[in-house]
Design an enzyme around this catalytic site. Structure first.
Site, PDB file in Angstrom:
ATOM      1  N   ASN A  53       0.798  -1.232   0.000  1.00  0.00           N
ATOM      2  CA  ASN A  53       0.000   0.000   0.000  1.00  0.00           C
ATOM      3  C   ASN A  53       0.827   1.277   0.000  1.00  0.00           C
ATOM      4  OD1 ASN A  53      -2.344  -1.385  -0.227  1.00  0.00           O
ATOM      5  ND2 ASN A  53      -3.010  -1.148   1.887  1.00  0.00           N
TER       6      ASN A  53
ATOM      7  N   HIS B  59      -4.252   1.632  15.034  1.00  0.00           N
ATOM      8  CA  HIS B  59      -5.406   0.860  14.542  1.00  0.00           C
ATOM      9  C   HIS B  59      -4.954  -0.571  14.265  1.00  0.00           C
ATOM     10  CE1 HIS B  59      -9.243   0.173  12.723  1.00  0.00           C
ATOM     11  NE2 HIS B  59      -8.774   0.058  11.495  1.00  0.00           N
TER      12      HIS B  59
HETATM   13  P1  NAD Z   1     -11.159  -2.534  -2.178  1.00  0.00           P
HETATM   14  O1  NAD Z   1     -10.202  -3.514  -2.755  1.00  0.00           O
HETATM   15  O2  NAD Z   1     -12.622  -2.839  -2.256  1.00  0.00           O
HETATM   16  O3  NAD Z   1     -10.924  -1.086  -2.835  1.00  0.00           O
HETATM   17  C1  NAD Z   1      -9.671  -0.524  -3.011  1.00  0.00           C
HETATM   18  C2  NAD Z   1      -9.701   0.290  -4.294  1.00  0.00           C
HETATM   19  O4  NAD Z   1      -8.447   0.977  -4.428  1.00  0.00           O
HETATM   20  C3  NAD Z   1      -9.883  -0.573  -5.560  1.00  0.00           C
HETATM   21  O5  NAD Z   1     -11.032  -0.123  -6.272  1.00  0.00           O
HETATM   22  C4  NAD Z   1      -8.594  -0.317  -6.338  1.00  0.00           C
HETATM   23  O6  NAD Z   1      -8.765  -0.326  -7.746  1.00  0.00           O
HETATM   24  C5  NAD Z   1      -8.197   1.062  -5.834  1.00  0.00           C
HETATM   25  N1  NAD Z   1      -6.786   1.369  -6.086  1.00  0.00           N
HETATM   26  C6  NAD Z   1      -5.721   0.551  -6.003  1.00  0.00           C
HETATM   27  N2  NAD Z   1      -4.599   1.213  -6.335  1.00  0.00           N
HETATM   28  C7  NAD Z   1      -4.962   2.490  -6.627  1.00  0.00           C
HETATM   29  C8  NAD Z   1      -4.259   3.634  -7.040  1.00  0.00           C
HETATM   30  N3  NAD Z   1      -2.921   3.623  -7.203  1.00  0.00           N
HETATM   31  N4  NAD Z   1      -4.964   4.773  -7.255  1.00  0.00           N
HETATM   32  C9  NAD Z   1      -6.313   4.802  -7.080  1.00  0.00           C
HETATM   33  N5  NAD Z   1      -7.032   3.738  -6.695  1.00  0.00           N
HETATM   34  C10 NAD Z   1      -6.368   2.588  -6.469  1.00  0.00           C
HETATM   35  O7  NAD Z   1     -10.730  -2.312  -0.650  1.00  0.00           O
HETATM   36  P2  NAD Z   1     -11.609  -1.693   0.542  1.00  0.00           P
HETATM   37  O8  NAD Z   1     -12.299  -2.771   1.265  1.00  0.00           O
HETATM   38  O9  NAD Z   1     -12.391  -0.543  -0.024  1.00  0.00           O
HETATM   39  O10 NAD Z   1     -10.449  -1.142   1.499  1.00  0.00           O
HETATM   40  C11 NAD Z   1      -9.640  -0.060   1.070  1.00  0.00           C
HETATM   41  C12 NAD Z   1      -8.564   0.266   2.097  1.00  0.00           C
HETATM   42  O11 NAD Z   1      -9.187   0.770   3.284  1.00  0.00           O
HETATM   43  C13 NAD Z   1      -7.744  -0.952   2.556  1.00  0.00           C
HETATM   44  O12 NAD Z   1      -6.397  -0.587   2.725  1.00  0.00           O
HETATM   45  C14 NAD Z   1      -8.378  -1.319   3.890  1.00  0.00           C
HETATM   46  O13 NAD Z   1      -7.495  -2.033   4.722  1.00  0.00           O
HETATM   47  C15 NAD Z   1      -8.679   0.058   4.410  1.00  0.00           C
HETATM   48  N6  NAD Z   1      -9.670   0.128   5.492  1.00  0.00           N
HETATM   49  C16 NAD Z   1      -9.395   0.966   6.522  1.00  0.00           C
HETATM   50  C17 NAD Z   1     -10.282   1.097   7.574  1.00  0.00           C
HETATM   51  C18 NAD Z   1      -9.991   2.063   8.693  1.00  0.00           C
HETATM   52  O14 NAD Z   1     -10.706   2.038   9.696  1.00  0.00           O
HETATM   53  N7  NAD Z   1      -8.983   2.918   8.588  1.00  0.00           N
HETATM   54  C19 NAD Z   1     -11.469   0.339   7.571  1.00  0.00           C
HETATM   55  C20 NAD Z   1     -11.725  -0.493   6.498  1.00  0.00           C
HETATM   56  C21 NAD Z   1     -10.820  -0.586   5.448  1.00  0.00           C
END
Ligand code: NAD
Length: 309
Positions: free
Chosen positions: A95, A175
């Site tokens: 990431n 977190h």
């Molecule tokens: P997901 O796979 O459904 O969505 C991620 C999206 O990011 C995808 O659509 C992908 O195409 C896009 N992506 C990848 N590389 C990219 C780039 N260089 N530029 C633009 N877009 C790009 O995942 P999700 O379930 O939506 O989770 C997303 C992130 O949020 C993860 O890292 C997850 O761990 C995190 N998350 C954080 C919390 C929190 O409380 N902070 C809670 C839930 C999820």
């Protein structure tokens, strides 16, 4: 706010866009994702709910980062979620490259925005974005504690039978498994939760809160949580957009508070129209201090790994 961009039109990004639109927290939402057409499809799909939810917010989507131009706030959800059995730190290497690319796009196209980071590991990636932009901490912060606190509140509601509306909780620290739920500050409409829950049951709730994300991941199997995470982001956006001056646990750059600096992690903050207006210092008892320092060490270990990537 006039315009909010959401980077990553995946599960968290899409659900966040839907809630922000329904709640009319801005006039325009732009979704940016590297996948061709996807964010356009998501934007169109959500806009077609406008007649049902009666909102005027406009949505656009693109795989061109220029779609973020003129944003007041950029919510970063791009990146890999962890898979069952993984910790949030396990997706750091994958990431961080995505986050660096996204940060450069924000610097180029939305240089006056604030950034709300969601991608994991969120403490370390918030730190990374703050370093790369060089922006003040009022403009670069992350979401974690609002979600963790809502999980704890849900567990307390289940345990006691009281309305979740009356339950106030706070969770500090990184977190991850070292997060620091703060039962001393948890109340049911002002009454300490210890009046209603036996110590061993409260300990079980604290442990379940720490593993709240993993519990959902194990049940959902091919997806990490996204409904409550998106609602948590929307609550923070609401506080900023409406200048509410709400006290919420956020991932903040520490500048000496809690005896720490050069780190980002969960602490109570005030959110207002300027973004993260200030960090609030709580007095910690010996056990809370010990747990907090344990969490600091875990986040610092990830931050140190950044140098090796
Ligand atoms: P997901 O796979 O459904 O969505 C991620 C999206 O990011 C995808 O659509 C992908 O195409 C896009 N992506 C990848 N590389 C990219 C780039 N260089 N530029 C633009 N877009 C790009 O995942 P999700 O379930 O939506 O989770 C997303 C992130 O949020 C993860 O890292 C997850 O761990 C995190 N998350 C954080 C919390 C929190 O409380 N902070 C809670 C839930 C999820």
């Amino acid at each position: 706010m006039q315009k909010i961009s959401i980077v990553g039109a995946g599960r968290v990004g899409e659900t966040t866009a839907q809630i922000l639109a329904e709640e009319e927290l801005c006039r325009e939402i732009a979704l940016y994702d590297v996948r061709e057409d996807v964010s356009e499809g998501v934007a169109l799909d959500i806009f077609q709910t406008a007649p049902f939810f009666e909102f005027d917010c406009r949505l656009t989507g693109s795989n061109d980062p220029a779609v973020m131009a003129g944003s007041d706030l950029v919510v970063v959800t791009a990146g890999f979620p962890r898979k069952p059995g993984m910790s949030r730190s396990d997706v750091l290497a994958a990431n961080v490259a995505i986050i660096d690319e996204v940060t450069d796009h924000i610097l180029a196209h939305a240089p006056h925005a604030s950034i709300l980071v969601v991608s994991n590991p969120v403490d370390t990636l918030t730190y990374r974005i703050a370093q790369r932009t060089g922006w003040a901490r009022s403009r670069v912060f992350g979401q974690a504690g609002v979600l963790d606190a809502s999980r704890m509140a849900a567990f307390i509601a289940e345990e006691t039978g009281f309305s979740a509306l009356d339950i106030t909780t706070i969770v500090l620290g990184g977190h991850g498994d070292t997060m620091v739920p703060m039962p001393r500050y948890c109340t049911i409409n002002g009454v300490p939760v210890s009046n209603f829950i036996a110590p061993e049951r409260l300990d079980a709730i604290i442990e379940r809160t720490r593993k709240g994300g993993a519990e959902i991941l194990a049940l959902r199997k091919n997806s990490s949580a996204y409904d409550a995470p998106a609602a948590a982001v929307a609550a923070m956006v609401d506080a900023i957009s409406n200048d509410r001056k709400r006290l919420m646990p956020c991932v903040a750059l520490l500048e000496g508070e809690y005896g720490e600096r050069d780190i980002a992690m969960g602490v109570p903050c005030v959110l207002d129209e300027s973004g993260l207006a200030r960090v609030v210092e709580l007095e910690l008892d010996d056990r809370e201090r010990q747990d907090f320092e344990h969490s600091v060490a875990a986040v610092r270990a990830d931050i140190q790994r950044l140098a090796e990537l």
